[in-house]
Design an enzyme around this catalytic site. Structure first.
Site, PDB file in Angstrom:
ATOM      1  N   GLY A   9      33.370  36.668  43.699  1.00  0.00           N
ATOM      2  CA  GLY A   9      32.399  35.730  43.101  1.00  0.00           C
ATOM      3  C   GLY A   9      32.642  34.296  43.524  1.00  0.00           C
ATOM      4  O   GLY A   9      32.711  33.400  42.692  1.00  0.00           O
ATOM      5  N   SER A  11      30.808  32.283  45.759  1.00  0.00           N
ATOM      6  CA  SER A  11      29.742  31.480  46.387  1.00  0.00           C
ATOM      7  C   SER A  11      29.520  30.162  45.648  1.00  0.00           C
ATOM      8  O   SER A  11      28.907  29.245  46.170  1.00  0.00           O
ATOM      9  CB  SER A  11      28.439  32.276  46.438  1.00  0.00           C
ATOM     10  OG  SER A  11      28.021  32.603  45.135  1.00  0.00           O
ATOM     11  N   ASP A  60      28.824  43.936  45.370  1.00  0.00           N
ATOM     12  CA  ASP A  60      28.606  43.866  43.918  1.00  0.00           C
ATOM     13  C   ASP A  60      29.878  44.372  43.241  1.00  0.00           C
ATOM     14  O   ASP A  60      30.248  45.544  43.377  1.00  0.00           O
ATOM     15  CB  ASP A  60      27.403  44.756  43.559  1.00  0.00           C
ATOM     16  CG  ASP A  60      27.159  44.788  42.059  1.00  0.00           C
ATOM     17  OD1 ASP A  60      27.937  44.200  41.287  1.00  0.00           O
ATOM     18  OD2 ASP A  60      26.155  45.434  41.662  1.00  0.00           O
ATOM     19  N   ASN A  87      37.843  36.661  40.215  1.00  0.00           N
ATOM     20  CA  ASN A  87      37.152  35.539  39.567  1.00  0.00           C
ATOM     21  C   ASN A  87      35.726  35.879  39.117  1.00  0.00           C
ATOM     22  O   ASN A  87      35.240  35.292  38.145  1.00  0.00           O
ATOM     23  CB  ASN A  87      37.124  34.363  40.558  1.00  0.00           C
ATOM     24  CG  ASN A  87      36.140  33.288  40.155  1.00  0.00           C
ATOM     25  OD1 ASN A  87      36.417  32.503  39.247  1.00  0.00           O
ATOM     26  ND2 ASN A  87      34.964  33.258  40.781  1.00  0.00           N
ATOM     27  N   SER A 139      39.604  33.815  29.921  1.00  0.00           N
ATOM     28  CA  SER A 139      38.895  32.680  29.300  1.00  0.00           C
ATOM     29  C   SER A 139      39.539  32.383  27.949  1.00  0.00           C
ATOM     30  O   SER A 139      40.105  33.269  27.311  1.00  0.00           O
ATOM     31  CB  SER A 139      37.432  33.040  29.075  1.00  0.00           C
ATOM     32  OG  SER A 139      36.841  32.159  28.146  1.00  0.00           O
ATOM     33  N   TYR A 152      31.337  39.159  25.852  1.00  0.00           N
ATOM     34  CA  TYR A 152      32.180  38.366  26.762  1.00  0.00           C
ATOM     35  C   TYR A 152      33.589  38.220  26.158  1.00  0.00           C
ATOM     36  O   TYR A 152      34.596  38.390  26.851  1.00  0.00           O
ATOM     37  CB  TYR A 152      31.525  36.995  26.960  1.00  0.00           C
ATOM     38  CG  TYR A 152      32.242  36.069  27.931  1.00  0.00           C
ATOM     39  CD1 TYR A 152      32.062  36.205  29.302  1.00  0.00           C
ATOM     40  CD2 TYR A 152      33.073  35.050  27.472  1.00  0.00           C
ATOM     41  CE1 TYR A 152      32.701  35.350  30.191  1.00  0.00           C
ATOM     42  CE2 TYR A 152      33.713  34.197  28.357  1.00  0.00           C
ATOM     43  CZ  TYR A 152      33.528  34.347  29.719  1.00  0.00           C
ATOM     44  OH  TYR A 152      34.162  33.500  30.593  1.00  0.00           O
ATOM     45  N   ALA A 154      35.072  40.155  24.203  1.00  0.00           N
ATOM     46  CA  ALA A 154      35.810  41.424  24.202  1.00  0.00           C
ATOM     47  C   ALA A 154      36.370  41.721  25.598  1.00  0.00           C
ATOM     48  O   ALA A 154      37.417  42.349  25.728  1.00  0.00           O
ATOM     49  CB  ALA A 154      34.891  42.561  23.754  1.00  0.00           C
ATOM     50  N   LYS A 156      37.404  39.446  27.941  1.00  0.00           N
ATOM     51  CA  LYS A 156      38.446  38.554  28.465  1.00  0.00           C
ATOM     52  C   LYS A 156      39.861  38.861  27.952  1.00  0.00           C
ATOM     53  O   LYS A 156      40.822  38.672  28.704  1.00  0.00           O
ATOM     54  CB  LYS A 156      38.035  37.093  28.256  1.00  0.00           C
ATOM     55  CG  LYS A 156      36.822  36.680  29.123  1.00  0.00           C
ATOM     56  CD  LYS A 156      37.086  36.844  30.622  1.00  0.00           C
ATOM     57  CE  LYS A 156      35.967  36.298  31.497  1.00  0.00           C
ATOM     58  NZ  LYS A 156      36.238  36.435  32.937  1.00  0.00           N
ATOM     59  N   ILE A 185      34.424  24.969  31.296  1.00  0.00           N
ATOM     60  CA  ILE A 185      34.439  24.343  32.627  1.00  0.00           C
ATOM     61  C   ILE A 185      32.997  24.047  33.039  1.00  0.00           C
ATOM     62  O   ILE A 185      32.103  24.875  32.816  1.00  0.00           O
ATOM     63  CB  ILE A 185      35.089  25.306  33.664  1.00  0.00           C
ATOM     64  CG1 ILE A 185      36.455  25.829  33.168  1.00  0.00           C
ATOM     65  CG2 ILE A 185      35.228  24.636  35.023  1.00  0.00           C
ATOM     66  CD1 ILE A 185      37.516  24.804  32.920  1.00  0.00           C
TER      67      ILE A 185
END
Ligand code: NAD
Length: 230
Positions: A9, A11, A60, A87, A139, A152, A154, A156, A185
């Site tokens: 990830g 880009s 993917d 990432n 995170s 989300y 759950a 991390k 961020i």
């Protein structure tokens, strides 16, 4: 021998900044993207102007065979992987009662299962060389939990548990596994969440340096964890 880093990830956001950081330090860089080909190719040309080698691979991260392709193609191109940065990630703000089964599963497919697929493929190469660094991106929500981001939040902690267990299993094989757990961020991930001015002010007030973090802050921590200890 030049070292190689694979960053999923990458880009945009934290991943792109991390790719630049490694390039500036002489690494061969593998940029990974899913849909953002143009951004990945722009980053590729910036990195090449820094005099280091790079490739951009579409994969993917939610798809096991595409993760296998990403890792195998990186090894085919550069011969080895020294650092893997898991990432790639997605976030979504939604009331718990509105989260669909598909949204729940997709959140885990990208944020957790992709890390598992990429790491398992990369570790096979690292074990044979008896060295390697894996850095996962968790995170602060994985530590504290975030309202309206249960899926989300759950995922991390799963990244943190994965990191701790794998660090113990692979340490004896010369491979270090770490993770970073950034606070908020300034990236597209948050602009897409459309936080209000007052929510952003509240977050700043809860942050020790009274500001949002930057992709550069996180890339410095990731790079630090990838370097050999003296
Ligand atoms: P971002 O949205 O800018 O970047 C996420 C990257 O992941 C993008 O390049 C996206 O294309 C890629 N990606 C998403 N799904 C993918 C898939 N299926 N396959 C391949 N790539 C895919 O956000 P960011 O802030 O740079 O996020 C990077 C990481 O940092 C994520 O894991 C995120 O959870 C984590 N994080 C972000 C924050 C924040 O506040 N921005 C805080 C803590 C942790």
């Amino acid at each position: 021998m030049k070292k190689t880093v694979v960053i999923t990830g990458s880009s945009r956001g934290i991943g792109a900044q991390t790719a630049l950081k490694f390039a500036e330090n002489g690494y061969n860089v593998v940029i990974n993207y899913n849909h953002s080909k143009e951004k990945a190719l722009n980053l590729l040309s910036v990195i090449r102007t820094k005099g280091t080698d790079a490739i951009a691979l579409k994969a993917d991260i939610a798809n096991p065979s595409e993760c296998e392709y990403l890792i195998n193609k990186s090894i085919e191109e550069f011969g080895h992987i020294d650092v893997l940065v898991n990432n790639a990630g997605i976030a979504q703000q939604k009331l718990f009662t509105d989260i669909s089964r598909n949204e729940w599963i997709h959140m885990f497919d990208v944020n957790v299962h992709g890390m598992f697929y990429c790491t398992q493929n990369a570790v096979r190469n690292m074990i044979s060389r008896h060295k390697g660094k894996i850095i996962n991106v968790s995170s602060v929500w994985g530590v504290t939990g975030g309202s309206c981001e249960v899926h989300y939040s759950a995922c991390k902690p799963a990244v943190i548990g994965f990191t701790k267990a794998l660090a113990k299993e692979l340490g004896p094989s010369g491979i270090q596994v770490n993770c970073v757990a950034p606070g908020v961020i300034e990236t597209d991930m948050n602009s897409e969440l459309k936080l209000s001015e007052s929510e952003i002010e509240e977050i700043k007030n809860e942050t020790p340096c009274m500001r949002l973090g930057t992709p550069q802050d996180v890339s410095e921590a990731i790079f630090f964890l990838s370097e050999p200890s003296s």
